[in-house]
Design a protein around this motif. Structure first.
Motif, PDB file in Angstrom:
ATOM      1  N   LEU A  14       0.821  -1.207   0.000  1.00 28.70           N
ATOM      2  CA  LEU A  14       0.000   0.000   0.000  1.00 28.70           C
ATOM      3  C   LEU A  14       0.861   1.267   0.000  1.00 28.70           C
ATOM      4  O   LEU A  14       0.581   2.225  -0.729  1.00 28.70           O
ATOM      5  CB  LEU A  14      -0.935   0.004   1.210  1.00 28.70           C
ATOM      6  N   ILE A  15       1.933   1.256   0.787  1.00 33.17           N
ATOM      7  CA  ILE A  15       2.855   2.402   0.795  1.00 33.17           C
ATOM      8  C   ILE A  15       3.527   2.541  -0.565  1.00 33.17           C
ATOM      9  O   ILE A  15       3.721   3.656  -1.074  1.00 33.17           O
ATOM     10  CB  ILE A  15       3.902   2.247   1.913  1.00 33.17           C
ATOM     11  N   SER A  16       3.871   1.401  -1.176  1.00 30.46           N
ATOM     12  CA  SER A  16       4.516   1.423  -2.496  1.00 30.46           C
ATOM     13  C   SER A  16       3.615   2.039  -3.557  1.00 30.46           C
ATOM     14  O   SER A  16       4.086   2.748  -4.451  1.00 30.46           O
ATOM     15  CB  SER A  16       4.913  -0.002  -2.907  1.00 30.46           C
ATOM     16  N   PHE A  17       2.301   1.773  -3.468  1.00 23.25           N
ATOM     17  CA  PHE A  17       1.361   2.408  -4.393  1.00 23.25           C
ATOM     18  C   PHE A  17       1.419   3.930  -4.236  1.00 23.25           C
ATOM     19  O   PHE A  17       1.322   4.672  -5.214  1.00 23.25           O
ATOM     20  CB  PHE A  17      -0.064   1.901  -4.160  1.00 23.25           C
ATOM     21  N   GLY A  18       1.558   4.383  -3.003  1.00 22.12           N
ATOM     22  CA  GLY A  18       1.672   5.817  -2.748  1.00 22.12           C
ATOM     23  C   GLY A  18       2.949   6.402  -3.329  1.00 22.12           C
ATOM     24  O   GLY A  18       2.929   7.480  -3.940  1.00 22.12           O
ATOM     25  N   ILE A  19       4.054   5.688  -3.140  1.00 19.73           N
ATOM     26  CA  ILE A  19       5.343   6.129  -3.696  1.00 19.73           C
ATOM     27  C   ILE A  19       5.249   6.211  -5.221  1.00 19.73           C
ATOM     28  O   ILE A  19       5.718   7.175  -5.843  1.00 19.73           O
ATOM     29  CB  ILE A  19       6.472   5.167  -3.269  1.00 19.73           C
ATOM     30  N   LEU A  20       4.629   5.184  -5.821  1.00 16.00           N
ATOM     31  CA  LEU A  20       4.468   5.151  -7.269  1.00 16.00           C
ATOM     32  C   LEU A  20       3.575   6.291  -7.759  1.00 16.00           C
ATOM     33  O   LEU A  20       3.866   6.919  -8.788  1.00 16.00           O
ATOM     34  CB  LEU A  20       3.872   3.796  -7.683  1.00 16.00           C
ATOM     35  N   SER A  21       2.516   6.570  -7.020  1.00 16.08           N
ATOM     36  CA  SER A  21       1.611   7.651  -7.434  1.00 16.08           C
ATOM     37  C   SER A  21       2.309   9.002  -7.390  1.00 16.08           C
ATOM     38  O   SER A  21       2.017   9.884  -8.195  1.00 16.08           O
ATOM     39  CB  SER A  21       0.365   7.674  -6.536  1.00 16.08           C
ATOM     40  N   ARG A  22       3.259   9.168  -6.485  1.00 14.67           N
ATOM     41  CA  ARG A  22       4.038  10.407  -6.441  1.00 14.67           C
ATOM     42  C   ARG A  22       5.012  10.461  -7.614  1.00 14.67           C
ATOM     43  O   ARG A  22       5.136  11.484  -8.293  1.00 14.67           O
ATOM     44  CB  ARG A  22       4.795  10.510  -5.121  1.00 14.67           C
ATOM     45  N   ALA A  23       5.702   9.334  -7.864  1.00 17.40           N
ATOM     46  CA  ALA A  23       6.700   9.285  -8.935  1.00 17.40           C
ATOM     47  C   ALA A  23       6.068   9.526 -10.308  1.00 17.40           C
ATOM     48  O   ALA A  23       6.676  10.157 -11.178  1.00 17.40           O
ATOM     49  CB  ALA A  23       7.428   7.947  -8.911  1.00 17.40           C
ATOM     50  N   LEU A  24       4.848   9.026 -10.501  1.00 15.38           N
ATOM     51  CA  LEU A  24       4.157   9.169 -11.792  1.00 15.38           C
ATOM     52  C   LEU A  24       3.298  10.438 -11.858  1.00 15.38           C
ATOM     53  O   LEU A  24       2.558  10.626 -12.821  1.00 15.38           O
ATOM     54  CB  LEU A  24       3.278   7.939 -12.046  1.00 15.38           C
ATOM     55  N   HIS A  25       3.391  11.262 -10.807  1.00 12.85           N
ATOM     56  CA  HIS A  25       2.646  12.532 -10.737  1.00 12.85           C
ATOM     57  C   HIS A  25       1.131  12.326 -10.771  1.00 12.85           C
ATOM     58  O   HIS A  25       0.392  13.178 -11.258  1.00 12.85           O
ATOM     59  CB  HIS A  25       3.078  13.476 -11.868  1.00 12.85           C
ATOM     60  N   ILE A  26       0.697  11.166 -10.280  1.00  9.18           N
ATOM     61  CA  ILE A  26      -0.741  10.922 -10.145  1.00  9.18           C
ATOM     62  C   ILE A  26      -1.277  11.712  -8.960  1.00  9.18           C
ATOM     63  O   ILE A  26      -2.376  12.271  -9.017  1.00  9.18           O
ATOM     64  CB  ILE A  26      -1.020   9.410  -9.976  1.00  9.18           C
TER      65      ILE A  26
END
Length: 304
Positions: A14-26
């Motif tokens: 779940l934290i990784s999804f958050g990190i990914l959403s930041r990296a992809l500017h979602i």
């Protein structure tokens, strides 16, 4: 142990999804602010209201009061531990400020309530919330005190009168007077409450800024992380074991004391012009490491 490892893995994902959403500017900064308000003003209050409304108030009231008191007083002990560790580690003035505040103030809302709920059910989540409401008081006292500033009456009033504590009190009132809430109203509130855990952990991941890890002061960072994630919860584990409290209450208090550093405590380093990099790096490192240390403490609690 398998269940705890599974929950730790879910937390990582779940934290990784958050990190990914930041990296992809979602999730941009404005979106993160809006989701933060959604979690703290709607989702979490719905979770607390529905849980309190379904929980026998008289069977949990004494445990809730003890959990609330623990949230107020245990951070004082943790603050002293952080100060001692910082002095023994020969850190400088601003580093000591950050370390003692980080040791005292843990992330009991974003991390603590969802994880206690995942591990031990809604009643544990309710007790975790009582602990979190208790820690709201020292946050606005120890935070400014740790950074050599004065707490304001407005901040203390804001800590006490917030949607989480008001929704929990409303839920207990409904339970005490045996008020029947129509299913057509209660079920949507319950559904909204259930999004709290995944939303909070995804949001937490989106707040992690790895660019802050470029210039690291290793010694004070290790002192901060070890104080927050190991020394403080170990001391509190020993204290709770001596008191012989209710098993669920013991688990909640120990695990809440083992959470990563408080986001608000971290932001105070900026407000009071302290060591901002150490505060952010400490928050980032403790969030990344905490699923492992929390799994260790949850296992230790289970075998005690």
């Amino acid at each position: 142990m398998i269940e705890i490892a599974s929950i730790s893995l879910q937390i990582f994902i779940l934290i990784s999804f958050g990190i990914l959403s930041r990296a992809l500017h979602i999730l941009e900064e404005s979106g993160r602010d809006q989701i933060t308000r959604l979690v703290f003003n709607i989702a979490l209050p719905c979770l607390l209201f529905t849980t309190a409304a379904e929980t026998d108030f008289f069977s949990i009231s004494s445990k809730a009061a003890l959990s609330f008191a623990a949230g107020i007083f245990l951070p004082l002990l943790a603050y002293g531990i952080g100060q001692l560790a910082a002095v023994l580690g020969r850190t400088n003035g601003t580093q000591r400020q950050v370390i003692r505040v980080a040791a005292a103030l843990s992330n009991t809302a974003f991390f603590g309530i969802p994880i206690c709920t995942m591990l031990w059910g809604p009643q544990a989540g309710l007790l975790a919330s009582c602990y979190d409401q208790g820690i709201n008081i020292p946050i606005f006292i120890l935070g400014p005190a740790g950074y050599a500033a004065k707490p304001t009456p407005q901040n203390i009033r804001k800590a006490i009168l917030n949607p989480m504590i008001l929704s929990m009190l409303a839920g207990f009132l409904v339970n005490i007077i045996h008020l029947e809430i129509p299913t057509i109203l209660f079920e949507p509130l319950s559904t909204i409450g259930k999004i709290t855990t995944p939303l909070a952990l995804i949001l937490l991941g989106s707040l992690l800024d790895f660019k802050r890890m470029r210039h690291v002061a290793v010694k004070p960072l290790l002192i901060l992380a070890s104080s927050r994630l190991l020394v403080v919860p170990l001391v509190i584990f020993g204290l709770v074991a001596l008191l012989q409290l209710d098993p669920t209450l013991e688990r909640v208090i120990i695990l809440q004391s083992a959470m990563p550093t408080s986001v608000l405590g971290t932001l105070m380093a900026f407000e009071y012009h302290s060591d901002e990099n150490l505060a952010v790096q400490g928050n980032l490192l403790t969030v990344i490491i905490s699923p492992v240390t929390l799994a260790l403490f949850a296992t230790l609690i289970g075998s005690f």
